[in-house]
Scaffold this motif. Structure first.
Motif, short mmCIF file in Angstrom:
data_model
loop_
_atom_site.label_atom_id
_atom_site.label_comp_id
_atom_site.label_asym_id
_atom_site.label_seq_id
_atom_site.Cartn_x
_atom_site.Cartn_y
_atom_site.Cartn_z
N ILE A 130 48.52 47.05 45.93
CA ILE A 130 47.54 46.42 46.76
C ILE A 130 48.45 46.19 47.56
O ILE A 130 49.60 45.84 47.63
N ASP A 131 47.38 46.23 48.77
CA ASP A 131 48.47 45.97 50.40
C ASP A 131 49.84 47.21 50.16
O ASP A 131 51.20 45.69 51.03
N THR A 132 49.59 48.19 50.11
CA THR A 132 50.37 48.90 50.44
C THR A 132 51.92 48.98 49.26
O THR A 132 53.06 49.25 49.37
N TYR A 192 42.05 45.87 40.79
CA TYR A 192 41.21 45.11 42.12
C TYR A 192 40.36 44.82 41.03
O TYR A 192 39.82 43.57 40.96
N ALA A 210 49.77 39.67 46.62
CA ALA A 210 49.51 40.83 47.40
C ALA A 210 47.67 40.82 47.87
O ALA A 210 47.21 41.00 48.84
N LEU A 211 47.02 39.99 46.77
CA LEU A 211 45.72 39.86 47.87
C LEU A 211 45.69 38.49 49.24
O LEU A 211 44.60 39.18 49.44
N ARG A 239 47.52 38.27 50.64
CA ARG A 239 48.32 38.52 51.95
C ARG A 239 47.24 40.12 52.72
O ARG A 239 46.96 39.84 53.84
N GLU A 240 46.16 40.64 51.69
CA GLU A 240 45.43 41.77 52.35
C GLU A 240 44.40 40.44 52.86
O GLU A 240 43.75 40.84 53.96
N THR A 241 43.89 39.61 52.08
CA THR A 241 43.04 38.96 52.58
C THR A 241 42.99 38.41 54.52
O THR A 241 42.12 38.65 55.07
N ARG A 245 45.02 39.45 56.57
CA ARG A 245 44.46 40.40 57.35
C ARG A 245 42.79 41.12 57.49
O ARG A 245 42.83 41.29 58.52
N PHE A 246 42.34 40.99 56.62
CA PHE A 246 40.77 41.22 56.35
C PHE A 246 40.12 39.83 57.42
O PHE A 246 39.36 40.71 58.15
N HIS A 300 37.88 39.97 47.83
CA HIS A 300 38.24 38.99 47.35
C HIS A 300 39.04 38.02 47.60
O HIS A 300 39.37 38.03 46.15
#
Length: 506
Positions: A406-408, A431, A453-454, A456-458, A460-461, A480
């Motif tokens: 998740i998120d690299t 996920y 991690a989710l 952080r990825e959110t 970025r979205f 997410h």
């Protein structure tokens, strides 16, 4: 001497000989089951074939076509019956019926300008337009006099005036509301006397519709042999249905793909198969049968499922198998499944209909989140239904542990998967795990790391969506957010599990 209207329409006669149908006396069709006729007798004035337990036919004497074009139409129908699915061939037959009501039926070859004028009528029906397009392409491909490539390009580029069949899915979420789903599950879980086998059969069909969303023709085509039971050394049972898919061009019989079903549904089907074979003999092939032992037709299946949905308190237009099929597709999309995964699970030949679910507006999901998220009862239900039971890491073999990125960031030590070892899961690990009953979270798992991690990825979205100006309808963002809520619920559940364990130790 004055010319008739037909003579005025007709172009100069061609020097090429007229087409004469000299096809086989019997055309082999693409049957779905072994208990239906496999050939169409082309020597009869009425061509008859079967699909889904329904009689399909074309009466040549009833068509008002010129003798020459009647021969061409027979050649095209013989080709369609051999190459396409029975229902597709019947769609082409309906195109010929419509064509016989137009001015094009009164003369042949056709004048280009008059043909273009008649295309406006074909545009009113997407199926008629497709049928006429295939007919004209077939005529050009065989070099039949009266069909030319330039006119075909005009026909090919003509667009239907009707709404795209998937537009209603694009415009709104499809399926059941939460209260409707609860009523449906109660209907599925109700107690039924075992001696009432026909009522049990209806219940199985409803249950199967909820889990896999098959079409009526797939119910019709299911055989007893398509049901498979695998028993492990540990006495665990896994059930599989080899579900017949829609036929593709070039396939003589429909492809069957394995679909896992729950043990509860598998047990029902196993008992049902034993009962119908006891009543109608071990040679009974269909999975779903009438009271006389014959295979249920698609019409009977649709009527039975409509009855079951009404009994469950679900009253919606066109409430047949497609309603639960749309509900399954939308549910998969809401959980973050990509279009290709949805297309595979629903048996689509392309990702176009699946993309409709993925791009459906997420507004309803946000409304449900706000309304239901405040309900303590709903929170308890979500905590208990999102995943399987909480387990300890020491009780799980390494082969069953779930790992993913998740998120690299590589993340493991979160839980175990209940699927058989080496079984490929169609969902994206981590996920999708937090909304899967097969996932058993570790009581002391690294769930906070997953949530961070989710998040952080959110972010970025969000940053990307704001830059593109598409924040309000960003589906990955909504997915997410739903997954983060599920992870948070799992964290609370694991904390409660550890607290209960500590209290028991005292």
């Amino acid at each position: 001497m004055t010319k008739s209207a037909d003579q005025e329409h007709a172009p100069p006669s061609s020097s090429f000989p007229a087409y004469v149908f000299e096809g086989p006396a019997q055309v082999a069709i693409r049957t779905r089951t072994d208990d239906q006729p496999r050939y169409v007798d082309t020597r009869l004035p009425v061509w008859t074939w079967y699909d889904g337990g329904v009689v399909l036919k074309i009466d040549w004497a009833a068509l008002d076509l010129t003798p020459e074009f009647n021969e061409i139409a027979k050649g095209f129908m013989a080709y369609a019956l051999e190459k396409y699915a029975p229902q597709t061939a019947f769609m082409f037959a309906r195109t010929l019926v419509y064509l016989s009501s137009t001015d094009l039926a009164r003369y042949f070859p056709w004048d280009c300008q008059n043909l273009i004028a008649e295309l406006n009528g074909f545009k009113q029906s997407r199926q008629n337009l497709i049928g006429f397009r295939r007919l004209y392409r077939w005529g050009v491909g065989r070099g039949i006099s009266g069909f030319d490539k330039n006119t075909y390009l005009i026909v090919k580029n003509t667009k239907s005036g009707r709404v795209d069949p998937y537009q209603r899915i694009f415009l709104s979420q499809s399926g059941l509301d939460l209260d409707e789903e609860i009523r449906l599950l109660k209907r599925i879980d109700r107690d039924i006397p075992r001696d009432d086998w026909s009522e049990v059969q209806l219940n199985i069909m409803l249950h199967l519709s909820f889990e896999l969303g098959p079409r009526s023709i797939q119910f019709h085509s299911l055989d007893v042999a398509d049901f498979e039971v695998i028993e492990t050394d540990g006495r665990e049972k896994y059930y599989t249905l080899w579900l017949p898919m829609a036929k593709k061009v070039g396939q003589r019989r429909p492809e069957r793909r394995p679909r896992k079903i729950t043990a509860r549904l598998g047990d029902k089907i196993k008992q049902h198969v034993s009962e119908i074979q006891r009543r109608f003999g071990n040679g009974c092939e269909p999975m779903f049968v009438s009271r006389t032992g014959g295979r249920l037709s698609v019409i009977e299946i649709g009527a039975d499922l409509k009855y079951e949905l009404r009994e469950a308190g679900i009253d919606k237009p066109n409430q047949v198998t497609m309603l639960l099929r749309h509900h399954l597709g939308q549910g998969l999309a809401d959980q973050g499944s990509p279009a290709d995964v949805i297309a595979e699970l629903l048996g689509h030949n392309s990702t176009v209909p699946a993309q409709a679910y993925v791009t459906a507006t997420p507004n309803i999901a946000r409304i449900k989140e706000k309304a239901l998220g405040k309900s303590p009862a709903f929170q308890r239900i979500m905590r208990s239904l999102l995943t399987g039971e909480v387990v300890q890491r020491r009780d799980t073999t390494p082969e069953r542990e779930v790992r993913g990125v998740i998120d690299t960031q590589y993340i493991g030590d979160i839980g175990a998967c209940a699927l058989p070892i080496h079984t490929h899961c169609p969902y994206n690990p981590v996920y999708a795990c937090y909304t899967c009953k097969k996932f058993h979270p570790f009581a002391d798992g690294r769930h906070e790391q997953v949530r961070e991690a989710l998040q952080r990825e959110t972010q970025r979205f969000i940053d990307t969506a704001e830059h593109a100006g598409d924040l309000s309808h960003n589906r990955p963002l909504a997915q997410h957010q739903a997954t983060i809520l599920a992870v948070s619920a799992t964290i609370e559940r694991c904390q409660q599990h550890q607290k209960d364990g500590a209290d028991d130790a005292v």
